[in-house]
Design a protein around this motif. Structure first.
Motif, PDB file in Angstrom:
ATOM      1  N   VAL A  89      -8.871 -15.409  -0.245  1.00 43.47           N
ATOM      2  CA  VAL A  89      -7.645 -14.915  -0.862  1.00 43.47           C
ATOM      3  C   VAL A  89      -7.910 -14.696  -2.344  1.00 43.47           C
TER       4      VAL A  89
ATOM      5  N   ASP B  14      -7.977 -10.901   1.278  1.00 42.38           N
ATOM      6  CA  ASP B  14      -6.523 -10.873   1.192  1.00 42.38           C
ATOM      7  C   ASP B  14      -6.124 -10.977  -0.276  1.00 42.38           C
TER       8      ASP B  14
ATOM      9  N   THR C 233      -2.926 -11.627  -3.018  1.00 40.24           N
ATOM     10  CA  THR C 233      -1.578 -12.146  -3.171  1.00 40.24           C
ATOM     11  C   THR C 233      -1.273 -12.267  -4.654  1.00 40.24           C
TER      12      THR C 233
ATOM     13  N   ARG D  46      -1.751 -19.371   1.440  1.00 40.87           N
ATOM     14  CA  ARG D  46      -2.268 -18.379   2.395  1.00 40.87           C
ATOM     15  C   ARG D  46      -3.479 -18.899   3.170  1.00 40.87           C
TER      16      ARG D  46
END
Length: 309
Positions: free
Chosen positions: A52, A65, A67, A89
């Motif tokens: 992430v 990912d 965020t 996450r």
């Protein structure tokens, strides 16, 4: 001897912030050795179950990912808020936490942290360098980390603006010395002088070819641990021959002379793995040429001058 497999872990890379000491430059997008600082960090944790990145969306060499630090997408709320956003996450029992401005972090660094965090009684491990802890180069056990973040949120009302050092006293952490060459894994790029130092270090005689080959393999998506098909350049058409010769020239002049044949080999290997068509070769040449040109461009300071205008 084969390496022991890593325990399951997720990774959170903090890539927000305003980089005021860099004149507002997009720090994770700056290049060192032709690769962005963000991609260099991501290259150290390719075996994470989930990665992430907390910060604005940027192009990356591998899928991750993204965020933000808050539901509204606001940035610059501080490292604790960013860490909390990334942690939400992830699900693995161990969490690697990296800042996106560490050009010399490697897989070996990550493995050492994972091993230390797995010791009995440890709630995590962080790199200790030059007399200070680096909490943004660390592996934490996820449950104790969630516990401490919840306690800090209760005590202060919110995590926004809080320094990361508030997290450390209540966690039982192992210190992993940064014993590699200097600059080491904990070296971060906070100023233009730091960026220049990092770019200079990778061009030193004893490291330049290793750094270049690592960058080229990452750019081309090459993993030489597995056996691949036959080199696709054996019967290259005349146009491709010219392109390969141009690439060899760029690598030799912009990096080091021995980089030319090594790069040509990697291009052939990558193209063969992709299917071995003429277009596969051309695409591999394009990627390697762009890397060589970025590598060479770093030496003239163009990036810094553009940001300072």
């Amino acid at each position: 001897m084969s390496q022991r497999p890593c325990p399951p872990y997720d990774a959170v890379v903090l890539a927000g912030g305003g980089a005021r000491r860099l004149g507002g430059a997009d720090k994770p997008a700056l290049t060192v050795g032709g690769r962005t600082l963000l991609d260099r960090a991501l290259g150290s944790c390719t075996d994470a179950a989930r990665t992430v990145v907390v910060g604005p969306r940027r192009p990356t060499a591998r899928a991750v990912d993204f965020t933000s630090e808050s539901p509204s997408g606001a940035e610059g709320l501080g490292p604790l808020a960013a860490l909390d956003a990334g942690l939400r996450r992830t699900t693995a029992p161990l969490l690697l936490v990296l800042s996106a401005d560490l050009p010399f972090v490697t897989r070996a660094t990550v493995r050492a942290l994972l091993a230390a965090a797995g010791e009995a009684g440890a709630e995590g491990a962080l790199v200790h360098a030059e007399g200070r802890d680096q909490p943004l180069l660390a592996v934490y056990r996820s449950d104790p980390l969630r516990r401490e973040l919840a306690l800090l949120r209760t005590e202060y009302g919110a995590l926004s603006g809080l320094p990361l050092r508030l997290l450390l006293p209540e966690l039982s952490l192992r210190r992993v010395p940064d014993e590699g060459p200097r600059p080491g894994a904990a070296f971060d790029c906070d100023t233009w002088e730091d960026v220049v130092r990092a770019r200079t270090a990778i061009r030193e005689h004893g490291t330049v070819l290793t750094e270049w080959m690592t960058a080229a393999k990452a750019e081309l998506g090459v993993e030489l641990d597995t056996e691949g098909p036959k080199d696709a350049t054996d019967s290259a058409p005349p146009g491709l021959t010219t392109a390969l010769l141009d690439l060899a020239r760029d690598a030799a002049h912009g990096v080091a002379r021995p980089a030319a044949p090594l790069t040509a080999f990697l291009v052939g290997y990558a193209a063969a793995n992709a299917g071995g068509t003429e277009e596969d070769v051309r695409e591999a040449v394009r990627k390697a040429t762009a890397l060589a040109q970025r590598w060479a461009a770093e030496e003239d300071g163009t990036e810094r001058r553009a940001e300072e205008r």
